[in-house]
Design an enzyme around this catalytic site. Structure first.
Site, PDB file in Angstrom:
ATOM      1  N   ARG A 199       0.822  -1.209   0.000  1.00 61.19           N
ATOM      2  CA  ARG A 199       0.000   0.000   0.000  1.00 61.19           C
ATOM      3  C   ARG A 199       0.858   1.262   0.000  1.00 61.19           C
ATOM      4  O   ARG A 199       0.447   2.303  -0.508  1.00 61.19           O
ATOM      5  CB  ARG A 199      -0.923   0.007   1.226  1.00 61.19           C
ATOM      6  CG  ARG A 199      -1.898  -1.145   1.288  1.00 61.19           C
ATOM      7  CD  ARG A 199      -2.696  -1.114   2.578  1.00 61.19           C
ATOM      8  NE  ARG A 199      -3.221  -2.430   2.917  1.00 61.19           N
ATOM      9  CZ  ARG A 199      -3.932  -2.694   3.991  1.00 61.19           C
ATOM     10  NH1 ARG A 199      -4.224  -1.730   4.843  1.00 61.19           N
ATOM     11  NH2 ARG A 199      -4.360  -3.915   4.243  1.00 61.19           N
ATOM     12  N   GLU A 211     -11.001  -2.132  -5.374  1.00 62.09           N
ATOM     13  CA  GLU A 211     -11.561  -1.174  -4.421  1.00 62.09           C
ATOM     14  C   GLU A 211     -10.717   0.093  -4.353  1.00 62.09           C
ATOM     15  O   GLU A 211      -9.540   0.097  -4.669  1.00 62.09           O
ATOM     16  CB  GLU A 211     -11.632  -1.812  -3.029  1.00 62.09           C
ATOM     17  CG  GLU A 211     -12.389  -0.966  -2.011  1.00 62.09           C
ATOM     18  CD  GLU A 211     -12.144  -1.406  -0.580  1.00 62.09           C
ATOM     19  OE1 GLU A 211     -13.041  -1.186   0.247  1.00 62.09           O
ATOM     20  OE2 GLU A 211     -11.070  -1.955  -0.280  1.00 62.09           O
TER      21      GLU A 211
END
Length: 479
Positions: A96, A167
């Site tokens: 991330r 997402e």
């Protein structure tokens, strides 16, 4: 100056070549080969088709572990034992943050020790081959869930690896997640993600995009969440995405949650282009959970009942071990089955609750105020309008860690437990709407025999983990 404009084909290719050099697995990406692989997938693994054709809410958990074999085993268990309709692959924190070398070290250590040394699946490190092995091994559609401000390489590899749902978004994966990235930067990065999804869509592979609806997950007023979902949906649609799932996080009052989900679907269809198929996802409670599993199951069941009444297209479930951190696969499966049991028992009943239409009307009015101010700030351009509205405080998110949001808006529950705005700061809203919120909060203060103050806000943040909905002073009971 960045605007809400489609990325040209030559610019898409240039960025694609640039970002694929960030980690060696990027060299494996071949768009034509990826199209061929996607076309080979059976109908029941095509995420958008399964989601959009469902006749009742589909259930999906969160789940991700570092090793490929373990991820396959975990998802198979959640599908078979938990009866999950849709499956996730939750990405690790190093990925991330685009720290692929650290993710590689964690993956290697996990392989050596057998321990979960990462808090998710490092898809970039596993590369296209690893992603396809996962897709082939699990007999249900799988979505990438993460939290990445710059998700370009992750998208390139997972799309090529066979994932058909992704997402996040430039606002919902910035404002609640990071101080390191400015909003203009994340919007530009996510235009590439959406344009790449659009390029697949144009070749017949409909990549589903799902903005992250709960935002900070802490008493977010529905209209703020819905406005941001609409903006991210519009940005994705500009880049050619045609399957968009707008999200919303449970706030705990059934009337307000059902009204918000109704408003989300209605306004999503109104503001997004006709060629976009709009679906909705309901996230079960994202705040603090009670420390014991029996009470946690009560919170989960309450979310299931709300979903049965509102009937979103998808529900993101929680486990009874939320308080403890990452749940076991057994606990994750239990949360799925608890939610399914409640939905299946309630969904065929005609459950009428007073006040939903009135609350929905209020939410829609508030959302239109926010959308109008975004368009006004940007002279019709949603990118510039969003940047300027956040900069001025006319658009804001409570408890936001990002420097791109003022974080000055403060919510509190009213006497029924509906989330209202206690401190407006510079948030743009009609005066009569502000008066409604003020009156509702004044009613609660009178019930509790105290003045409106920040203490109410703080009490509400911890209320559900303490076994209540409204953070009333100890011993106070509403008449």
């Amino acid at each position: 100056m960045i605007r809400d404009e489609r990325i040209p084909a030559d610019e898409l290719r240039r960025i694609d070549e640039e970002i694929r050099s960030d980690w060696h697995t990027g060299d494996e990406v071949d768009f034509e080969a990826a199209i061929e692989y996607h076309e080979s997938l059976p109908q029941h693994k095509r995420f958008a088709d399964v989601l959009e054709s469902a006749d009742k809410p589909l259930l999906q958990p969160r789940a991700g572990v570092p090793r490929l074999d373990d991820q396959i085993e975990l998802l198979q268990y959640l599908h078979e034992e938990g009866q999950a309709d849709l499956l996730p692959t939750t990405i690790d924190s190093y990925t991330r943050d685009n720290e692929y070398e650290k993710a590689q070290q964690g993956l290697e250590k996990a392989r050596e020790t057998g321990d979960d040394t990462l808090n998710g699946f490092p898809a970039v490190n596993h590369g296209i081959d690893g992603c396809r092995k996962l897709i082939d091994a699990v007999d249900a559609p799988i979505e990438v869930r993460h939290g990445t401000p710059d998700a370009r390489l992750l998208a390139a590899i997972t799309f090529a690896g066979g994932f058909q749902s992704f997402e996040g978004g430039p606002i919902s994966y910035n404002i609640p997640y990071t101080k390191r990235h400015g909003l203009e930067e994340t919007i530009e990065r996510w235009q590439f993600v959406d344009r790449l999804a659009g390029a697949y869509t144009e070749r017949g592979i409909r990549i589903n995009r799902e903005p992250f609806g709960p935002l900070t997950g802490t008493l977010v007023p529905p209209s703020i969440a819905i406005a941001i979902m609409i903006v991210e949906g519009q940005l994705a649609a500009t880049q050619g995405v045609r399957s968009i799932t707008l999200g919303y996080g449970q706030v705990g009052n059934v009337v307000q949650d059902v009204a918000a989900l109704n408003a989300l679907k209605k306004l999503g269809n109104e503001y997004l282009p006709d060629e976009v198929v709009v679906t909705t996802v309901f996230h079960e409670w994202m705040g603090g959970f009670p420390p014991d599993e029996a009470r946690a199951n009560g919170v989960i069941s309450f979310g299931g009942m709300t979903a049965a009444i509102a009937q979103p297209d998808k529900v993101i479930t929680k486990s009874p071990q939320e308080f403890q951190g990452v749940p076991t696969k057994e606990a994750n499966s239990a949360g799925l089955r608890t939610t399914r049991q409640v939905i299946d028992m309630a969904i065929e009943q005609q459950i009428d609750i007073d006040g939903i239409e009135k609350e929905q009307d209020l939410i829609e009015r508030e959302t239109r105020c926010l959308m109008d101010t975004i368009f006004e700030h940007g002279d019709g351009d949603v990118v510039q309008g969003t940047l300027k509205a956040f900069d001025s405080g006319a658009l804001d998110v409570p408890f936001a860690p990002s420097d791109s949001a003022a974080g000055a808006v403060l919510p509190a529950r009213d006497d029924d437990g509906r989330v209202r705005i206690f401190e407006w700061a510079d948030l743009e809203m009609d005066d009569d709407i502000k008066e409604i919120h003020k009156a509702r909060l004044s009613q609660r203060a009178a019930t509790e025999g105290r003045e409106q103050s920040f203490r109410m806000v703080a009490d509400d943040v911890d209320a559900i983990s303490d076994g209540k909905l409204i953070g009333r002073p100890q011993g106070d009971v509403k008449p």
